[in-house]
Design a protein around this motif. Structure first.
Motif, PDB file in Angstrom:
ATOM      1  N   PHE A 113     -10.199  -2.600  -4.847  1.00 57.96           N
ATOM      2  CA  PHE A 113      -9.858  -3.731  -5.714  1.00 57.96           C
ATOM      3  C   PHE A 113      -9.606  -3.266  -7.148  1.00 57.96           C
ATOM      4  N   ILE A 114     -10.344  -2.223  -7.571  1.00 56.68           N
ATOM      5  CA  ILE A 114     -10.132  -1.670  -8.906  1.00 56.68           C
ATOM      6  C   ILE A 114      -8.811  -0.913  -8.950  1.00 56.68           C
ATOM      7  N   ALA A 115      -8.501  -0.229  -7.855  1.00 54.35           N
ATOM      8  CA  ALA A 115      -7.297   0.607  -7.814  1.00 54.35           C
ATOM      9  C   ALA A 115      -6.017  -0.211  -7.682  1.00 54.35           C
ATOM     10  N   ARG A 116      -6.094  -1.401  -7.111  1.00 49.44           N
ATOM     11  CA  ARG A 116      -4.871  -2.163  -6.830  1.00 49.44           C
ATOM     12  C   ARG A 116      -4.050  -2.491  -8.079  1.00 49.44           C
ATOM     13  N   PRO A 117      -4.660  -2.978  -9.181  1.00 47.22           N
ATOM     14  CA  PRO A 117      -3.835  -3.210 -10.373  1.00 47.22           C
ATOM     15  C   PRO A 117      -3.211  -1.926 -10.913  1.00 47.22           C
ATOM     16  N   ILE A 118      -3.916  -0.801 -10.753  1.00 42.32           N
ATOM     17  CA  ILE A 118      -3.339   0.482 -11.174  1.00 42.32           C
ATOM     18  C   ILE A 118      -2.116   0.786 -10.315  1.00 42.32           C
ATOM     19  N   GLY A 119      -2.250   0.558  -9.002  1.00 45.14           N
ATOM     20  CA  GLY A 119      -1.106   0.748  -8.111  1.00 45.14           C
ATOM     21  C   GLY A 119       0.027  -0.209  -8.418  1.00 45.14           C
ATOM     22  N   SER A 120      -0.322  -1.434  -8.805  1.00 44.10           N
ATOM     23  CA  SER A 120       0.711  -2.412  -9.169  1.00 44.10           C
ATOM     24  C   SER A 120       1.505  -1.946 -10.377  1.00 44.10           C
ATOM     25  N   ALA A 121       0.793  -1.434 -11.383  1.00 44.29           N
ATOM     26  CA  ALA A 121       1.477  -0.945 -12.583  1.00 44.29           C
ATOM     27  C   ALA A 121       2.291   0.310 -12.277  1.00 44.29           C
ATOM     28  N   LEU A 122       1.703   1.211 -11.482  1.00 43.12           N
ATOM     29  CA  LEU A 122       2.380   2.478 -11.175  1.00 43.12           C
ATOM     30  C   LEU A 122       3.631   2.253 -10.328  1.00 43.12           C
ATOM     31  N   PHE A 123       3.461   1.615  -9.186  1.00 42.65           N
ATOM     32  CA  PHE A 123       4.603   1.402  -8.307  1.00 42.65           C
ATOM     33  C   PHE A 123       5.552   0.337  -8.867  1.00 42.65           C
ATOM     34  N   GLY A 124       4.997  -0.615  -9.617  1.00 45.57           N
ATOM     35  CA  GLY A 124       5.855  -1.590 -10.272  1.00 45.57           C
ATOM     36  C   GLY A 124       6.799  -0.917 -11.256  1.00 45.57           C
ATOM     37  N   PRO A 127      14.455  -7.162 -13.816  1.00 45.73           N
ATOM     38  CA  PRO A 127      14.017  -5.860 -14.344  1.00 45.73           C
ATOM     39  C   PRO A 127      12.503  -5.684 -14.415  1.00 45.73           C
ATOM     40  N   VAL A 128      11.726  -6.768 -14.359  1.00 47.23           N
ATOM     41  CA  VAL A 128      10.259  -6.646 -14.405  1.00 47.23           C
ATOM     42  C   VAL A 128       9.609  -7.413 -13.256  1.00 47.23           C
ATOM     43  N   ARG A 129      10.379  -7.797 -12.270  1.00 49.05           N
ATOM     44  CA  ARG A 129       9.863  -8.649 -11.184  1.00 49.05           C
ATOM     45  C   ARG A 129       8.807  -7.937 -10.342  1.00 49.05           C
ATOM     46  N   TYR A 130       9.049  -6.683 -10.018  1.00 53.16           N
ATOM     47  CA  TYR A 130       8.102  -5.916  -9.205  1.00 53.16           C
ATOM     48  C   TYR A 130       6.761  -5.813  -9.939  1.00 53.16           C
ATOM     49  N   THR A 131       6.824  -5.401 -11.203  1.00 46.64           N
ATOM     50  CA  THR A 131       5.607  -5.226 -11.994  1.00 46.64           C
ATOM     51  C   THR A 131       4.893  -6.557 -12.219  1.00 46.64           C
ATOM     52  N   GLY A 132       5.620  -7.578 -12.652  1.00 45.07           N
ATOM     53  CA  GLY A 132       5.000  -8.854 -12.993  1.00 45.07           C
ATOM     54  C   GLY A 132       4.353  -9.538 -11.812  1.00 45.07           C
ATOM     55  N   SER A 133       5.071  -9.658 -10.695  1.00 43.66           N
ATOM     56  CA  SER A 133       4.509 -10.355  -9.526  1.00 43.66           C
ATOM     57  C   SER A 133       3.349  -9.568  -8.926  1.00 43.66           C
ATOM     58  N   SER A 134       3.462  -8.235  -8.862  1.00 45.23           N
ATOM     59  CA  SER A 134       2.383  -7.411  -8.305  1.00 45.23           C
ATOM     60  C   SER A 134       1.128  -7.488  -9.165  1.00 45.23           C
ATOM     61  N   LEU A 135       1.318  -7.459 -10.488  1.00 40.26           N
ATOM     62  CA  LEU A 135       0.174  -7.500 -11.396  1.00 40.26           C
ATOM     63  C   LEU A 135      -0.571  -8.823 -11.275  1.00 40.26           C
ATOM     64  N   ALA A 136       0.159  -9.940 -11.248  1.00 37.45           N
ATOM     65  CA  ALA A 136      -0.481 -11.253 -11.116  1.00 37.45           C
ATOM     66  C   ALA A 136      -1.252 -11.352  -9.809  1.00 37.45           C
ATOM     67  N   PHE A 137      -0.648 -10.889  -8.725  1.00 40.87           N
ATOM     68  CA  PHE A 137      -1.288 -10.962  -7.417  1.00 40.87           C
ATOM     69  C   PHE A 137      -2.528 -10.070  -7.354  1.00 40.87           C
ATOM     70  N   SER A 138      -2.441  -8.849  -7.889  1.00 38.88           N
ATOM     71  CA  SER A 138      -3.565  -7.913  -7.819  1.00 38.88           C
ATOM     72  C   SER A 138      -4.745  -8.367  -8.665  1.00 38.88           C
ATOM     73  N   ILE A 139      -4.475  -8.873  -9.863  1.00 35.47           N
ATOM     74  CA  ILE A 139      -5.575  -9.347 -10.715  1.00 35.47           C
ATOM     75  C   ILE A 139      -6.224 -10.580 -10.100  1.00 35.47           C
ATOM     76  N   ALA A 140      -5.429 -11.455  -9.497  1.00 39.14           N
ATOM     77  CA  ALA A 140      -6.008 -12.604  -8.791  1.00 39.14           C
ATOM     78  C   ALA A 140      -6.906 -12.123  -7.652  1.00 39.14           C
ATOM     79  N   GLY A 141      -6.537 -10.997  -7.034  1.00 39.56           N
ATOM     80  CA  GLY A 141      -7.375 -10.428  -5.982  1.00 39.56           C
ATOM     81  C   GLY A 141      -8.729  -9.988  -6.509  1.00 39.56           C
TER      82      GLY A 141
END
Length: 433
Positions: free
Chosen positions: A67-78, A363-377
């Motif tokens: 759960f801690i790693a997921r936002p990092i993965g969201s930012a990295l892969f985003g 241009p920021v859809r991958y990062t934005g949607s992933s970040l919102a979903f991961s932090i909600a997690g």
């Protein structure tokens, strides 16, 4: 199918939908086999045997690492998903997740390698979290950015189907292994089999994803040279309020899911006297309704995202008051509680990926949607079982229902803060901040 002005083939619907579904199926399959093993296997095999309670807590700590790693993965892969493309990034995310999961199945135990085994387990779990952080957002974008405008909710629900399918297969695998193997055999080698088997799904997913082309929406954005140098900085600077609204919009789905799957299993097998196998079978019945509700909600959401999501969250808020009475009303009541709860979960979860993806420009859809979903997690998933258990023990089971109701109210606030996204043009040029 060909792109405009070109003879280069683009993705067929079957390719798109399968490629988006397989990754999230692997994600949830991996999540649940790790969750089960973290309770019944890892404390015995990867940590010192002197203190069973300490070993269990250490094992659960490795579970929480993801759960801690997921936002990092969201930012990295985003970052890479918004700069170099959805296809390449999805291949990398699935590879990271798959290698980490198979790696768990190959690890030496504490008896063989000592504390190195514990550290390697934590490292593999961190790798899972990194991969998972990039997987969900990319899978949703693969679906929605290839979808016709009037079918985005339908396409976007396919990655969401990975949750019930992954849960069903992971539970089935452990039920089968418990029937076929003795406890000693399971502890010796049986627990490794689900982790190694996930590699087959990963290879299948990689094959499919390597055959697809880049989404046309992203290709058009790249042709307009809209790529942001650091997408996450652009998200935080220009779309911070949207991220917060996206987190709130996702909250009730996470709380509902982890209450229905994790908390109810814990409470039923401790306070209410159910056996683990019996209640797990009851959950599997509920998961079937969860799976059926996802496409139903997607069809409804094609008429409008916000009205459907708001109505479902009103129903979740009301269900919170019925949660405790049903749970304590015997076998039939508990089964109805699971069916209703997981059906509502499916209804709110089905359109969620589409809604989040439509909130952000290309241009920021991958990062934005992933970040919102991961932090909600982190807020909804990682805390929900612990908060619910504390409430149930200190104030009674009805307060767990109130907790679910509160999460639905917060989600309604998030939904009221966003625009209706049904008519969004996902291929439109990015607006100047």
């Amino acid at each position: 199918m060909t792109s405009a002005g070109s003879t280069k083939p683009i993705n067929t619907p079957a390719q798109v939908l399968f490629a988006s579904l397989v990754g999230t199926t692997v994600e949830f399959f991996d999540f649940y086999i790790y969750a089960t093993a973290a309770v019944i296997v890892f404390p015995l095999l990867f940590f010192p045997a002197g203190d069973p309670t300490a070993a269990t807590l250490q094992s659960l700590a490795t579970f929480a690492i993801a759960f801690i790693a997921r936002p990092i993965g969201s930012a990295l892969f985003g970052h890479f998903g918004d700069r170099i493309g959805r296809k390449t990034t999805l291949v990398l995310a699935l590879s990271t997740m798959g290698l980490s999961t198979v790696g768990v199945g190959l690890l030496p135990t504490y008896k063989t390698a000592g504390v190195i085994a514990s550290l390697l387990l934590a490292l593999c779990r961190f790798g899972q979290g990194i991969g998972l952080g990039g997987e969900w957002g990319g899978a949703v974008l693969l679906a929605t950015e290839n979808a016709p405008p009037n079918k985005r909710a339908w396409y976007g629900m396919f990655p969401q189907l990975g949750a019930p399918i992954g849960f069903f297969f992971s539970s089935a695998v452990f039920l089968v292994l418990s029937k076929w193997l003795t406890p000693a055999q399971f502890l010796s080698f049986g627990w490794r089999l689900p982790f190694l088997a996930s590699g087959v799904l990963v290879l299948l997913g990689l094959y499919v994803r390597l055959t697809i082309t880049e989404t046309p929406v992203f290709a058009e954005s790249m042709a307009r040279r809209e790529a942001q140098r650091v997408p996450i900085l652009s998200v935080l600077k220009n779309h911070f309020g949207t991220v917060i609204a996206g987190i709130l919009t996702s909250l009730s789905a996470f709380v509902a899911f982890y209450l229905m799957i994790v908390f109810t299993l814990t409470w039923a097998t401790t306070a209410l006297g159910y056996s683990k196998s019996d209640f797990l079978k009851m959950q599997l019945v509920g998961v079937l309704f969860f799976a059926l509700a996802i496409p139903a909600a997607a069809l409804l959401a094609e008429k409008g995202r916000k009205p459907v999501m708001l109505a479902i969250n009103v129903a979740i808020a009301a269900y919170g008051f019925a949660f405790a009475p049903l749970f304590q009303a015997g076998h039939a009541g508990a089964q109805l509680m699971l069916i209703l709860g997981l059906t509502l979960m499916g209804l709110v979860y089905g359109p969620l990926g589409t809604v989040l993806s439509e909130l952000f420009p290309t241009p920021v859809r991958y990062t934005g949607s992933s970040l919102a979903f991961s932090i909600a997690g982190i807020v909804g998933a990682s805390l929900a079982p612990y908060v619910a258990l504390w409430l149930a023990k200190n104030y009674g089971l009805k307060y767990v229902g109130y907790y679910l109701t509160s999460s639905a109210v917060l989600t309604m606030i998030g939904l009221l803060a966003i625009r209706e996204t049904k008519h969004s043009n996902m291929a439109a040029a990015i607006e100047a901040p």
